[in-house]
Design an enzyme around this catalytic site. Structure first.
Site, mmCIF file in Angstrom:
data_model
loop_
_atom_site.group_PDB
_atom_site.id
_atom_site.type_symbol
_atom_site.label_atom_id
_atom_site.label_comp_id
_atom_site.label_asym_id
_atom_site.label_seq_id
_atom_site.Cartn_x
_atom_site.Cartn_y
_atom_site.Cartn_z
ATOM 1 N N SER A 172 0.907 -1.137 0.176
ATOM 2 C CA SER A 172 -0.028 0.045 -0.143
ATOM 3 C C SER A 172 0.898 1.328 -0.034
ATOM 4 C CB SER A 172 -0.737 -0.093 1.190
ATOM 5 O OG SER A 172 -1.552 1.206 1.398
ATOM 6 N N TYR A 185 -1.628 -0.149 10.584
ATOM 7 C CA TYR A 185 -1.996 -0.443 9.165
ATOM 8 C C TYR A 185 -0.557 -0.046 8.284
ATOM 9 C CZ TYR A 185 -3.957 -0.775 4.454
ATOM 10 O OH TYR A 185 -4.135 -1.227 2.987
#
Length: 617
Positions: A172, A185
């Site tokens: 990501s 995250y």
């Protein structure tokens, strides 16, 4: 060593590319007979990847904890005569992973496994002020340990097969950038990026490539659910400001990139994290620059972008009592219509460049020639721009004899007027230009002995020459609707220190940053700009250094790559054509290492002569 760019090298390995040489990746059935597992395949990027793989001929297993969504997807795809199955799997449970992989492989036609896509994810976000141990455990167990569990479970079945095998992990943009209240995250995604490189090195001896893709702001059920803005249009207006392409990316675009990395067209790409992010990672906090003014040293910020405020809202929502365990949620997402074969871009067919027009500088030899051949065979009208008229005319004659539409112009790219004149002349006969591949290069390498003339020569071709060509092509590209694309040739030399390479490596480093700047400035005209970074390619320059003796030098130079061999010009051309194509429609401002894993290796190389035992090294 200096290798002149206008030298006609004797290079017997440089035979004309024919359609028979194209890998199956250039056809819609490129995954026919292949077997794949996709974790998190019931929704979002995972679902789009399942659909794309199945439509292109693969037998696919969906591994997901959401059995209702997974079974529904299987029913939908099986009804279209696609080969898809579902297994309810929590990737945190290693035994569950192993049992399910074994069951799937036992029923598969190949008695083995070709591909694994790890796209399962836990999206819980916590910052340093509120994080607890269980938050870390949830994020790391799914996003890191879960990926490891799946690789370990699949490994025995992948090693049984010959030929190309590949794994793609989902990272990501959050793994590269700091975002508010996103520590758990983001940390897990950064771990995936590093883990991917380590996996690639350890599995390279088994012929298994491992890469990751790095999305940013994808229109998915997760994004829609967590956002305070529920309409796609509203999100596009806000978050679109954070991407050069000025819109959210699509799950189908992520799937296209994943399938490219799985395919044989990426046969020398490993240990790479490919941003599929619309230019997000190449942008700074000033964003698209539309609210900034640069006047000499006078730099003022005139306004704030809305995207940052929305990102802050998203992170706050994730902390609320309704915060999301997106991995567990069953989400109704009306915009996620089934993918059909009609939706596949022309990039999935051998004639994906039919009707397109391209210019390739340095197209008379090496990577440039391989790119000319690939573009022309796939339907493009191609102009070779090169200073070597003897070689250029020969390549044109060879390809024209095959019924391909190829032109030649004698052009020194360091001469801006000549660039402008030649582009104008070519466009007058074609009426347009869709693509530019800047492959011209001067390979002079100087260090302590460098003189101003050495610097001038190197930068006039490798940097200013690329700029000259972009400026010459821009007026014609900007007029066209649809996707337009530019690819510049950088090098591992722009990333790494090499002995006596001051001039050459500096110019390649300049190309890396220039590419990002071009991408930002041309994004409003829907022109994507990317670069590729090759390593040791068996082409005229390397062949000359080896005295033409590949058999002698490959065992010496091959171990500089995880794939344990030199790369081929055709492999670099495959990557260039991918970036030019619509399959890369949301990729811009990215440098794609096409380097056999070279850039992810340290000076200890393949590690076969090092021993790690706890802290005893």
């Amino acid at each position: 060593m200096i290798i002149k760019r206008d030298t006609m090298a004797s290079f017997v390995d440089e035979k004309p590319l024919t359609e028979a040489d194209l890998p199956a990746t250039a056809a819609r059935g490129r995954f026919h007979g292949k077997v794949a597992i996709v974790t998190g395949g019931a929704s979002g990027i995972g679902k789009a990847t399942v659909e794309r793989l199945a439509l292109e001929g693969a037998s696919v297993a969906i591994f997901d904890i959401n059995d209702s969504a997974g079974k529904k997807l299987v029913d939908d795809l099986v009804a279209r005569s696609l080969v898809v199955s579902f297994y309810k799997v929590d990737v945190c449970n290693k035994d569950e992973c192993s049992v399910s992989v074994r069951k799937f492989v036992e029923t598969s036609p190949a008695a083995g496994l070709h591909y694994l896509v790890n796209s399962a994810a836990y999206f819980g976000q916590k910052g340093p002020k509120t994080v607890e141990k269980e938050d870390w455990e949830k994020s790391l167990n799914v996003n890191v340990v879960g990926y490891s569990n799946m690789v370990q479970s699949c490994y025995p079945y992948m090693t049984k097969l010959t030929g190309d095998k590949a794994i793609v992990n989902l990272s990501s943009g959050s793994g590269h950038r700091a975002q508010l209240d996103c520590m758990t995250y983001s940390t897990s995604k950064a771990a995936i990026i590093a883990m991917t490189k380590c996996m690639a090195l350890d599995l390279s001896k088994d012929g298994i490539r491992v890469n990751s893709v790095c999305p940013a702001f994808v229109w998915t059920p997760a994004l829609q659910t967590c956002s305070p803005i529920k309409s796609r249009q509203g999100l596009e207006e806000k978050l679109g400001q954070c991407l050069m392409i000025r819109r959210l990316t699509r799950t189908s675009e992520q799937a296209s990139a994943i399938c490219f990395l799985l395919s044989e067209d990426a046969s020398c790409i490993t240990a790479t994290d490919l941003p599929v992010d619309g230019g997000y990672l190449a942008m700074g906090p000033e964003g698209l620059g539309e609210n900034t003014v640069f006047a000499g040293s006078d730099w003022r910020l005139q306004g704030r972008r809305g995207g940052a405020d929305l990102i802050k809202s998203l992170s706050k929502l994730s902390e609320s009592e309704n915060g999301l365990n997106w991995r567990m949620a069953s989400i109704s997402f009306s915009d996620e219509k089934p993918l059909t074969e009609a939706d596949l871009p022309a990039t999935a067919a051998r004639r994906r460049f039919h009707g397109k027009v391209a210019i390739v500088t340095g197209g008379a030899s090496g990577i440039g020639r391989a790119t000319v051949e690939r573009l022309a065979i796939e339907g493009a009208t191609v102009a070779i721009f090169d200073v070597n008229d003897l070689l250029g005319e020969k390549v044109k004659a060879d390809l024209t004899a095959q019924g391909l539409n190829v032109h030649f112009y004698k052009v020194d790219v360091s001469d801006k007027d000549k660039c402008v004149e030649s582009v104008k002349s070519f466009v007058e006969s074609t009426s347009k230009v869709n693509y530019l591949a800047n492959c011209a290069a001067f390979f002079g390498c100087k260090a302590l002995d460098a003189e101003k003339k050495d610097w001038d020569k190197t930068f006039s071709v490798n940097v200013i020459g690329y700029s000259n060509m972009v400026q010459a092509c821009y007026p014609y590209m900007s007029k066209l609707p649809g996707d337009k694309s530019i690819v510049n040739i950088a090098s591992i030399g722009g990333h790494r220190a090499h002995v006596s390479h001051w001039t050459y490596s500096s110019s390649k480093g300049a190309i890396l940053t220039m590419t990002k700047c071009m991408a930002l400035d041309l994004a409003k005209d829907k022109i994507r700009v990317n670069s590729v970074s090759p390593a040791w390619v068996w082409g005229p320059e390397v062949a000359k250094a080896a005295g033409g003796d590949r058999e002698k030098w490959e065992p010496i130079w091959g171990p500089f790559h995880m794939i344990r061999r030199l790369t081929e010009r055709s492999e670099i051309a495959s990557a260039i054509c991918f970036l030019l194509s619509e399959d890369a429609s949301c990729i811009t401002a990215t440098d794609l290492p096409v380097d056999g894993g070279n850039l992810s290796m340290g000076p200890e190389g393949l590690g076969e002569n090092t021993v790690f035992a706890g802290s005893d090294y």
